[in-house]
Write a protein that holds these residues in place. Structure first.
Motif: not given
Length: 121
Positions: A34, A46, A49, A56, A102
Motif C-alpha cells: 500500500s 491511506f 493498496g 485494489t 482486505w
C-alpha cells in the motif's frame, strides 16, 4: 522485509509523478502493499493498496487521479499520480503487510522510509 521507495520530487500543479517501492528480504511473508502519505501537521492517511492477486483498494477521494499497480516478479508496487495539486504535497510512504484479503486481520506490517512529493509552481 525492507521497503525502498523512490520517485518523489518537485512537480508543477497539474503534473504527474510515478512512485515505486521495491520489497526485499522475507517477501514471502507479505501480500498487501500500500501507499500512505503524511502532509505537514496532518495524520498519515491511506491512499491505495493492492494484493498480490491484483485486487485494489483506494481512498475514495483519490481514486481516478491515483492508480496503484504491482509487478510481483519484481516485488515492486507503483503509484501513478496525475493532476497533482499543492494539497498532494506530503511524504509518501510504502507499506507492506501480511493480509492476503482486505477483510483479514493484520498480523504484521512494514514501512518504507518515505519519499517527498512537493507540488508547487
Amino acid at each position: 522485509v525492507q521497503l525502498q521507495a523512490s520517485g518523489g520530487g518537485l512537480v508543477q500543479p497539474g503534473g504527474s509523478l510515478r512512485l515505486s517501492c521495491t520489497a526485499s528480504g522475507s517477501i514471502f511473508s507479505i501480500d498487501a502493499m500500500s501507499w500512505y502519505r503524511q502532509a505537514p501537521g496532518k495524520q498519515r492517511e491511506f491512499i491505495a493498496g493492492i494484493l498480490s492477486g491484483g485486487s485494489t483498494n483506494y481512498r475514495a477521494s483519490l481514486k481516478g487521479r491515483f492508480t496503484i499497480s504491482r509487478d510481483n516478479a519484481k516485488s515492486t508496487v507503483y503509484l501513478q499520480m496525475n493532476s497533482l495539486n499543492p494539497e498532494d504535497t506530503a511524504v509518501y510512504y510504502c507499506n507492506a503487510d501480511s493480509r492476503s484479503g482486505w477483510t483479514e486481520a493484520l498480523k504484521y506490517e512494514y514501512w518504507g522510509q518515505g519519499t517527498q512529493v512537493t507540488v508547487s509552481s
